[in-house]
Design a protein around this motif. Structure first.
Motif, PDB file in Angstrom:
ATOM      1  N   VAL A 387       0.863  -1.185   0.000  1.00 30.44           N
ATOM      2  CA  VAL A 387       0.000   0.000   0.000  1.00 30.44           C
ATOM      3  C   VAL A 387       0.895   1.229   0.000  1.00 30.44           C
ATOM      4  CG1 VAL A 387      -1.713   1.335   1.291  1.00 30.44           C
ATOM      5  CG2 VAL A 387      -1.908  -1.157   1.170  1.00 30.44           C
ATOM      6  N   LEU A 388       0.566   2.202  -0.808  1.00 33.41           N
ATOM      7  CA  LEU A 388       1.266   3.479  -0.842  1.00 33.41           C
ATOM      8  C   LEU A 388       0.377   4.530  -0.193  1.00 33.41           C
ATOM      9  CD1 LEU A 388       3.499   5.433  -1.798  1.00 33.41           C
ATOM     10  CD2 LEU A 388       2.336   5.533  -4.018  1.00 33.41           C
ATOM     11  N   GLY A 389       0.936   5.307   0.715  1.00 34.58           N
ATOM     12  CA  GLY A 389       0.114   6.316   1.386  1.00 34.58           C
ATOM     13  C   GLY A 389       0.949   7.440   1.949  1.00 34.58           C
ATOM     14  N   GLY A 390       0.270   8.442   2.478  1.00 37.70           N
ATOM     15  CA  GLY A 390       0.981   9.556   3.069  1.00 37.70           C
ATOM     16  C   GLY A 390       0.044  10.621   3.599  1.00 37.70           C
ATOM     17  N   PHE A 391       0.646  11.632   4.202  1.00 39.35           N
ATOM     18  CA  PHE A 391      -0.089  12.750   4.800  1.00 39.35           C
ATOM     19  C   PHE A 391       0.347  14.045   4.128  1.00 39.35           C
ATOM     20  CE2 PHE A 391      -0.542  16.173   7.916  1.00 39.35           C
ATOM     21  CZ  PHE A 391      -1.869  16.009   8.296  1.00 39.35           C
ATOM     22  N   SER A 392      -0.619  14.896   3.777  1.00 40.42           N
ATOM     23  CA  SER A 392      -0.364  16.219   3.201  1.00 40.42           C
ATOM     24  C   SER A 392       0.430  16.102   1.896  1.00 40.42           C
ATOM     25  CB  SER A 392       0.355  17.095   4.232  1.00 40.42           C
ATOM     26  OG  SER A 392       0.334  18.452   3.844  1.00 40.42           O
ATOM     27  N   GLN A 393       1.664  16.641   1.837  1.00 45.39           N
ATOM     28  CA  GLN A 393       2.451  16.515   0.614  1.00 45.39           C
ATOM     29  C   GLN A 393       2.712  15.052   0.273  1.00 45.39           C
ATOM     30  OE1 GLN A 393       6.349  18.181   0.023  1.00 45.39           O
ATOM     31  NE2 GLN A 393       5.544  20.052  -0.875  1.00 45.39           N
ATOM     32  N   THR A 401       1.431   9.113  -7.842  1.00 45.62           N
ATOM     33  CA  THR A 401       2.198   7.920  -8.208  1.00 45.62           C
ATOM     34  C   THR A 401       1.300   6.704  -8.369  1.00 45.62           C
ATOM     35  OG1 THR A 401       4.074   8.800  -6.957  1.00 45.62           O
ATOM     36  CG2 THR A 401       4.140   6.461  -7.535  1.00 45.62           C
ATOM     37  N   GLY A 402       0.374   6.508  -7.424  1.00 47.43           N
ATOM     38  CA  GLY A 402      -0.470   5.320  -7.457  1.00 47.43           C
ATOM     39  C   GLY A 402      -1.315   5.217  -8.708  1.00 47.43           C
ATOM     40  N   LEU A 403      -1.746   6.348  -9.240  1.00 47.72           N
ATOM     41  CA  LEU A 403      -2.580   6.336 -10.442  1.00 47.72           C
ATOM     42  C   LEU A 403      -1.776   6.158 -11.724  1.00 47.72           C
ATOM     43  CD1 LEU A 403      -4.930   9.215  -9.308  1.00 47.72           C
ATOM     44  CD2 LEU A 403      -5.701   6.907  -9.901  1.00 47.72           C
ATOM     45  N   ARG A 404      -0.445   6.147 -11.600  1.00 46.77           N
ATOM     46  CA  ARG A 404       0.422   6.001 -12.772  1.00 46.77           C
ATOM     47  C   ARG A 404       1.305   4.756 -12.692  1.00 46.77           C
ATOM     48  NH1 ARG A 404      -0.778  11.193 -11.913  1.00 46.77           N
ATOM     49  NH2 ARG A 404      -0.873  12.658 -13.673  1.00 46.77           N
ATOM     50  N   MET A 405       1.036   3.837 -11.767  1.00 45.55           N
ATOM     51  CA  MET A 405       1.849   2.640 -11.619  1.00 45.55           C
ATOM     52  C   MET A 405       1.735   1.749 -12.851  1.00 45.55           C
ATOM     53  SD  MET A 405       3.370   2.897  -8.670  1.00 45.55           S
ATOM     54  CE  MET A 405       3.969   1.229  -8.469  1.00 45.55           C
ATOM     55  N   LYS A 406       2.879   1.172 -13.268  1.00 45.56           N
ATOM     56  CA  LYS A 406       2.863   0.265 -14.418  1.00 45.56           C
ATOM     57  C   LYS A 406       2.232  -1.072 -14.050  1.00 45.56           C
ATOM     58  CE  LYS A 406       6.925   2.325 -16.601  1.00 45.56           C
ATOM     59  NZ  LYS A 406       8.315   2.091 -17.071  1.00 45.56           N
ATOM     60  N   GLU A 407       2.421  -1.478 -12.786  1.00 42.69           N
ATOM     61  CA  GLU A 407       1.809  -2.701 -12.291  1.00 42.69           C
ATOM     62  C   GLU A 407       0.976  -2.343 -11.071  1.00 42.69           C
ATOM     63  OE1 GLU A 407       4.348  -6.295 -12.162  1.00 42.69           O
ATOM     64  OE2 GLU A 407       5.963  -4.929 -12.776  1.00 42.69           O
ATOM     65  N   PRO A 408      -0.169  -3.006 -10.867  1.00 39.12           N
ATOM     66  CA  PRO A 408      -1.055  -2.631  -9.756  1.00 39.12           C
ATOM     67  C   PRO A 408      -0.452  -2.936  -8.395  1.00 39.12           C
ATOM     68  CG  PRO A 408      -1.812  -4.646 -10.805  1.00 39.12           C
ATOM     69  CD  PRO A 408      -0.713  -4.122 -11.668  1.00 39.12           C
ATOM     70  N   ILE A 409      -0.892  -2.196  -7.395  1.00 37.87           N
ATOM     71  CA  ILE A 409      -0.550  -2.461  -6.002  1.00 37.87           C
ATOM     72  C   ILE A 409      -1.840  -2.616  -5.212  1.00 37.87           C
ATOM     73  CG2 ILE A 409       1.675  -1.281  -6.075  1.00 37.87           C
ATOM     74  CD1 ILE A 409       0.361   1.153  -4.803  1.00 37.87           C
ATOM     75  N   GLY A 410      -1.709  -2.939  -3.929  1.00 31.15           N
ATOM     76  CA  GLY A 410      -2.892  -3.222  -3.121  1.00 31.15           C
ATOM     77  C   GLY A 410      -3.810  -2.035  -2.906  1.00 31.15           C
ATOM     78  N   GLY A 411      -3.252  -0.840  -2.805  1.00 30.19           N
ATOM     79  CA  GLY A 411      -4.100   0.325  -2.573  1.00 30.19           C
ATOM     80  C   GLY A 411      -3.297   1.575  -2.321  1.00 30.19           C
ATOM     81  N   THR A 436      -6.726   0.559  -9.033  1.00 29.93           N
ATOM     82  CA  THR A 436      -6.151   0.532  -7.685  1.00 29.93           C
ATOM     83  C   THR A 436      -7.131   1.134  -6.681  1.00 29.93           C
ATOM     84  OG1 THR A 436      -3.888   0.712  -8.522  1.00 29.93           O
ATOM     85  CG2 THR A 436      -4.260   1.356  -6.236  1.00 29.93           C
ATOM     86  N   PRO A 437      -7.497   0.419  -5.611  1.00 33.94           N
ATOM     87  CA  PRO A 437      -8.371   0.988  -4.585  1.00 33.94           C
ATOM     88  C   PRO A 437      -7.698   2.193  -3.915  1.00 33.94           C
ATOM     89  CG  PRO A 437      -8.243  -1.399  -4.369  1.00 33.94           C
ATOM     90  CD  PRO A 437      -7.187  -1.000  -5.357  1.00 33.94           C
ATOM     91  N   ILE A 438      -8.466   3.261  -3.726  1.00 37.51           N
ATOM     92  CA  ILE A 438      -7.933   4.494  -3.142  1.00 37.51           C
ATOM     93  C   ILE A 438      -8.831   4.946  -1.996  1.00 37.51           C
ATOM     94  CG2 ILE A 438      -7.417   6.934  -3.549  1.00 37.51           C
ATOM     95  CD1 ILE A 438      -6.750   6.238  -6.418  1.00 37.51           C
ATOM     96  N   PHE A 439      -8.197   5.313  -0.889  1.00 39.31           N
ATOM     97  CA  PHE A 439      -8.906   5.905   0.250  1.00 39.31           C
ATOM     98  C   PHE A 439      -8.404   7.328   0.428  1.00 39.31           C
ATOM     99  CE2 PHE A 439      -8.908   6.923   4.833  1.00 39.31           C
ATOM    100  CZ  PHE A 439     -10.274   6.873   5.086  1.00 39.31           C
TER     101      PHE A 439
END
Length: 500
Positions: A387-393, A401-411, A436-439
């Motif tokens: 899972v890729l995530g973060g706060f603010s910046q 990045t998650g919306l441009r991944m060449k291969e899918p990730i968990g979320g 990719t699921p996004i929260f």
């Protein structure tokens, strides 16, 4: 981070009142007004004050203290309330949880002062601590809840002639702030006299120049602040700059002209996305086999230690066991504060965060983050459990990045952020990114990333990704319990999907 002071030698002060009933409006809070009145009476140095009224919830207290030190840049934080033996009194526990070092003398002296008035002073659990980041440090002190006791604790006790009988704790505060690299605090001696060794004293205002031109407070030699020059060392090493140790072997081969050796023909190994010293890996203190690996990006002006306790907090809200990989952003000078280098994933050159965006910086950081995910996958972690995530910046880079991944990730989990370069998404979103699921979570009163920008980002993302969950909460640029509950549930859903 170096706090952005309005004037030279300004003290950035945080005042926190911890009270369930006052925070709900059952009665008017007395703690913050008493603290502010005393500080303005006693401190002659310019002050900028940040106030917080919060409930007796350990999670809220910890987050507030981290925000005031790591994001606001407070030099000193005074809390009031929540220090007794009652089960709801958790201020000392929260304070110690965010501390890097304890200063036990402050708590001992506070109980000694209160002991002159009431025998129940021994029931107080007040503490004093330091919270230190690589670029900044702050002193945090827990004070009593009653206005009269607050003044007594800070000032100390005097006899009928006005001579000090028991020193108040504030007499030692200015020198402590000096030693941790903060501003030079001066006081009204009729209220409390700041004590410093002779070698640490400056000339009085009558003998020195006006305060605006006074020299900066001396920095402690044992903890020099990082300089912008250190940042390039953290960037990936280009392939052409292969370490010299590899070159002599190749040269000797050319001189002797033996048969080609396979290792000479191989390309130099690609530099890692982040240097090892810029990666912090952490997990729950309770242990357990990780169900997910979360690459988490911090916000601007702090570092990767800001979310070091996140695995435990996720577990507290019934989330999965997560291994957190926390990279550090490089140090850079921002257009908004050119004289204060800080950690940031990209520059913010416009008046608004979505104006005149730093496309080069955004794309370069995105490339490095994607490479880090590839490295984790190469270690054997299934991409469905990343899972890729973060706060603010960090949240903004995670979405980009998650919306441009060449291969899918968990979320992707994005807290208090937005989508940079939103107008490019329709042409750049990859098939993997689109599924990719996004929260996304945001505060209704966010004063850093305007809610309208976050809402527009969610609208754009929803047009390319049907697996978007977008939630808002009644909060500022921060975290809240409801948000943490929803984040933990999202991570649980990713882990369950990976299990199937």
């Amino acid at each position: 981070m170096k706090p952005p002071r309005s004037v030279e030698n300004e003290l950035i002060l945080g005042l926190v009142s911890v009270s369930d009933r006052a925070s709900r409006g059952v009665y008017e809070d007395q703690g913050i007004p008493a603290l502010e009145a005393w500080c303005r009476r006693a401190i002659t140095t310019p002050i900028k004050i940040h106030k917080r009224l919060i409930p007796d919830e350990r999670f809220d207290i910890e987050k507030t203290l981290r925000e005031l030190v790591d994001i606001i840049g407070c030099d000193l934080i005074l809390t009031t309330g929540g220090t007794g033996p009652a089960r709801r009194d958790v201020t000392p526990e929260a304070t110690l949880a965010v501390a890097t070092r304890e200063m036990p003398g402050f708590g001992e002296q506070m109980r000694a002062i209160s002991g002159h008035f009431v025998p129940t002073a021994i029931l107080s659990r007040q503490v004093g601590v330091l919270r230190e980041t690589p670029d900044h440090a702050a002193l945090i002190l827990n004070l009593p809840g009653q206005p009269k006791a607050i003044a007594e604790t800070l000032e100390g006790l005097r006899d009928e002639a006005g001579r000090p009988v028991v020193n108040g704790i504030f007499a030692a505060v200015p020198y402590c702030i000096d030693l941790i690299g903060g501003p030079y605090i001066e006081t009204d001696e009729s209220v409390v006299k700041a004590f410093r060794p002779k070698s640490a004293r400056r000339k009085s205002e009558k003998e020195a120049q006006p305060q605006e031109t006074a020299p900066a407070a001396p920095q402690p030699e044992t903890k020099p602040a990082p300089t912008p020059a250190a940042a390039p060392q953290r960037e990936p090493v280009p392939a052409e700059e292969t370490p010299r140790e590899a070159r002599p072997e190749v040269e000797s081969v050319e001189k002797k002209a033996p048969a080609p050796r396979p290792e000479v023909k191989r390309e130099a190994p690609r530099a890692p996305a982040f240097a090892p010293e810029d990666i912090l890996v952490t997990g729950p203190r309770t242990g357990g086999t990780p169900e997910l690996t979360v690459v988490w990006l911090h916000g601007m002006g702090v570092d990767n230690t800001d979310f070091a306790a996140f695995p435990d907090e996720i577990r507290q809200f019934n989330g999965p066991v997560c291994r957190f990989v926390l990279p550090n952003a490089p140090m850079r000078e921002m257009s908004m504060h050119p004289d204060y280098p800080l950690r940031a994933w990209y520059d913010v050159p416009g008046r608004r965060i979505d104006e005149n965006e730093d496309e080069l910086g955004i794309r370069e950081t995105s490339r490095r983050v994607a490479a880090l995910i590839d490295e984790i996958a190469a270690e054997g972690v299934p991409r469905s459990r990343i899972v890729l995530g973060g706060f603010s910046q960090g949240s903004a880079i995670s979405l980009f990045t998650g919306l441009r991944m060449k291969e899918p990730i968990g979320g992707v989990a994005a807290l208090s952020g937005y989508l940079p370069l939103a107008g490019r998404l329709f042409s750049e979103a990859t098939p993997a990114g689109r599924r990719t699921p996004i929260f996304m979570a945001h505060g209704d009163f966010d004063s850093v990333v305007p809610p309208v920008i976050a809402a527009r980002s969610a609208e754009v993302i929803a047009q390319v990704d049907s697996d978007l969950i977008a939630r808002t909460y009644p909060m500022d640029h921060e975290l809240c319990r409801e948000e943490m509950h929803d984040l933990a549930a999202f991570l649980r859903s990713v882990a369950d999907r990976a299990e199937r």
